[in-house]
Design a protein around this motif. Structure first.
Motif, PDB file in Angstrom:
ATOM      1  N   TRP B  66     -74.629  12.739  -1.677  1.00  0.00           N
ATOM      2  CA  TRP B  66     -74.434  12.575  -0.210  1.00  0.00           C
ATOM      3  C   TRP B  66     -72.842  12.339   0.075  1.00  0.00           C
ATOM      4  O   TRP B  66     -72.463  11.265   0.261  1.00  0.00           O
ATOM      5  N   GLN B  67     -71.956  13.299  -0.277  1.00  0.00           N
ATOM      6  CA  GLN B  67     -70.658  13.099   0.117  1.00  0.00           C
ATOM      7  C   GLN B  67     -70.380  13.855   1.168  1.00  0.00           C
ATOM      8  O   GLN B  67     -71.007  14.551   1.871  1.00  0.00           O
ATOM      9  N   GLY B  68     -68.939  13.592   1.585  1.00  0.00           N
ATOM     10  CA  GLY B  68     -68.533  14.096   2.671  1.00  0.00           C
ATOM     11  C   GLY B  68     -68.411  15.627   2.743  1.00  0.00           C
ATOM     12  O   GLY B  68     -67.912  16.428   1.523  1.00  0.00           O
ATOM     13  N   LEU B  69     -68.258  16.204   3.753  1.00  0.00           N
ATOM     14  CA  LEU B  69     -68.211  17.764   4.134  1.00  0.00           C
ATOM     15  C   LEU B  69     -66.726  18.018   4.930  1.00  0.00           C
ATOM     16  O   LEU B  69     -66.797  18.937   5.375  1.00  0.00           O
ATOM     17  N   ASP B  70     -66.017  17.068   4.846  1.00  0.00           N
ATOM     18  CA  ASP B  70     -64.760  17.495   5.780  1.00  0.00           C
ATOM     19  C   ASP B  70     -64.031  18.926   5.219  1.00  0.00           C
ATOM     20  O   ASP B  70     -63.960  18.856   3.990  1.00  0.00           O
ATOM     21  N   ALA B 132     -74.311  14.256   3.272  1.00  0.00           N
ATOM     22  CA  ALA B 132     -73.321  14.862   3.700  1.00  0.00           C
ATOM     23  C   ALA B 132     -72.309  14.058   4.485  1.00  0.00           C
ATOM     24  O   ALA B 132     -71.577  14.784   5.306  1.00  0.00           O
ATOM     25  N   HIS B 133     -72.173  12.856   4.178  1.00  0.00           N
ATOM     26  CA  HIS B 133     -71.390  12.030   4.908  1.00  0.00           C
ATOM     27  C   HIS B 133     -71.409  11.935   6.377  1.00  0.00           C
ATOM     28  O   HIS B 133     -70.297  12.012   7.088  1.00  0.00           O
ATOM     29  N   THR B 134     -72.432  12.099   7.005  1.00  0.00           N
ATOM     30  CA  THR B 134     -72.620  12.291   8.534  1.00  0.00           C
ATOM     31  C   THR B 134     -72.743  11.023   9.005  1.00  0.00           C
ATOM     32  O   THR B 134     -72.359  10.921  10.349  1.00  0.00           O
TER      33      THR B 134
END
Lengths: 291, 291
Positions: B66-70, B132-134
């Motif tokens: 669950w990490q970011g998708l920037d 997804a870091h939402t």
């Protein structure tokens, strides 16, 4: 119209009977839907089609505070610890600072972690509230190297298929930016893997199935408390939801059919050269509305 | 057979067309199911049929940490605080003892609670990981007496219907044992009500919908962290999932259509004469499996 004129009455009868059956079924479904006179949230709907543990528990759509349902449970006075307002502000500030240091870490070292700490963090997760006090969770802690490697094989094999076949272009592009792929070394290196199963139903003393109300929300809340406990102890993890691996991992770990994998947390210390994505969190004003 | 013999060709044609449409639909659904070649967990399936925010996001069934998708997010070195083993054991033990004192409390006093503490516990909940870091959560904190009372009216009205009509006999009997009913005084007395909404989707800069992967699990995890933060600050609550009230409360609180109510937490101090059910928790050996 020649085709229809030449149909025999018997064939027409068959068509009508078929039509009747299909319409009846369709109406039945419609009726079933309509009995839901209000919008209903069904957090326990699980569409894991091949695991043989699907249960559509229509009758359990309800609200209740998440307290226990033990027969004739007594009520007892409750005495809460009370802090001064200054203490409350300080404690809440310090807890925020502690938890704000938490990051999902994919690079975990081999270093061993005291077993007692693992016991304590699982105990802490077990203090979570749950729908009707069902406590519908099983925390499988894997330390055995062979099992960890088997888990890695199962997860990586499925992940590779996911990456290559199942995921849409958009998601694959997102992953490229994250420089992540289906290789999950941490499943071997982390001293412990914690696999959290939700128990979708239990068993009553008479052998009948006992519904576990809101099991997914309950177990997720317990996982939130587990993450807080890990951070408090100085341990790191990455929250993962291994797609499609649930049934295989359940069989590998010999969990019963009423349990379904919710999350997999590798637990340990970050490697010396661990990195994390440079992400920020939303500020308070973006997540809180005060009225 | 007289009935069928007398059918006109035109009527037969209508029947056949109807049959064709129905069969096609049935096959279509079957096909859709079969394309799910593997078991899939779909935590975001929400069957709130009347809220107009249903989204079946078939393509988003995947696994990812669950990490970011920037876009092009940089990776930076990560330095973790490190405690000695003795400290880890002690910290984990103390945190367990603190959280083990948590109980769901239905009797909350009018006493005011410092707003700063509420800000801090919401900030803490916002440190949760998310798909997804939402960060797909909105915490609506209600202090206004009029609004609290409106919330109470909505919840009690629905609860009364639930108790009287929707719940099965078994559940009503369970409730009798718990001596609970649809009167929820705490919705007026608690100094704050925290209503936690999950954002089932967001918006991309181009105006398109942005999927919030695993939003329900993510928000539930954040609520687990929130419960830990409340307990740490000396505040009490009862975890409730108001059935059928989501859409009405969403409108009352002016939340957008992409948000759905997940939980309602009244927050405050226990009343002097508060009671709790005399429940126990499962021991460690019943919730943990070590391999």
């Amino acid at each position: 119209m020649a085709l229809f004129s030449s149909l025999t009455p018997a064939f027409i009868a068959i068509i009508c009977i078929l039509l009747g059956v299909i319409l009846k079924k369709t109406n039945g479904e419609k009726e079933k839907r309509e009995t839901k006179s209000k919008p209903l949230s069904r957090p326990w709907v699980d569409e894991d089609l091949k695991d043989g543990t699907d249960h559509h528990l229509e009758e359990e759509e309800f609200d209740e505070e998440w307290q226990g349902l033990d027969e004739n449970v007594a009520h007892v006075p409750f005495f809460a610890e009370r802090y001064s307002e200054a203490e409350m502000i300080k404690r809440s500030q310090m807890f925020y600072e502690l938890l704000n240091k938490r990051r999902s870490v994919r690079f975990l070292s081999h270093e061993p972690v005291p077993r007692e700490v693992i016991d304590n963090v699982i105990r802490t997760a077990g203090t979570s509230p749950s729908g009707a006090h069902t406590e519908p969770w099983t925390f499988v802690v894997v330390q055995d190297s062979y099992l960890k490697h088997k888990i890695r094989e199962i997860v990586e094999e499925e992940e590779e298929i996911n990456y290559k076949k199942r995921m849409g272009d958009r998601w694959v592009n997102d992953l490229k930016r994250l420089r992540t792929n289906w290789i999950k070394e941490y499943l071997d290196t982390a001293p412990y893997l914690i696999l959290i199963f939700k128990q979708v139903y239990g068993q009553l003393p008479n052998g009948k199935k006992k519904t576990h109300y809101y099991n997914e929300i309950s177990v997720s809340i317990a996982c939130g408390i587990l993450l807080a406990a890990l951070q408090n102890a100085g341990l790191y993890t990455v929250t993962s939801t291994p797609l499609n691996c649930g049934p295989q991992l359940r069989v590998l770990l010999r969990r019963p059919a009423n349990e379904k994998l919710l999350l997999l947390l590798p637990v340990g210390y970050p490697k010396k050269d661990a990195t994390v994505p440079a992400l920020t969190r939303k500020p308070l004003e973006d997540i809180m509305v005060f009225m």
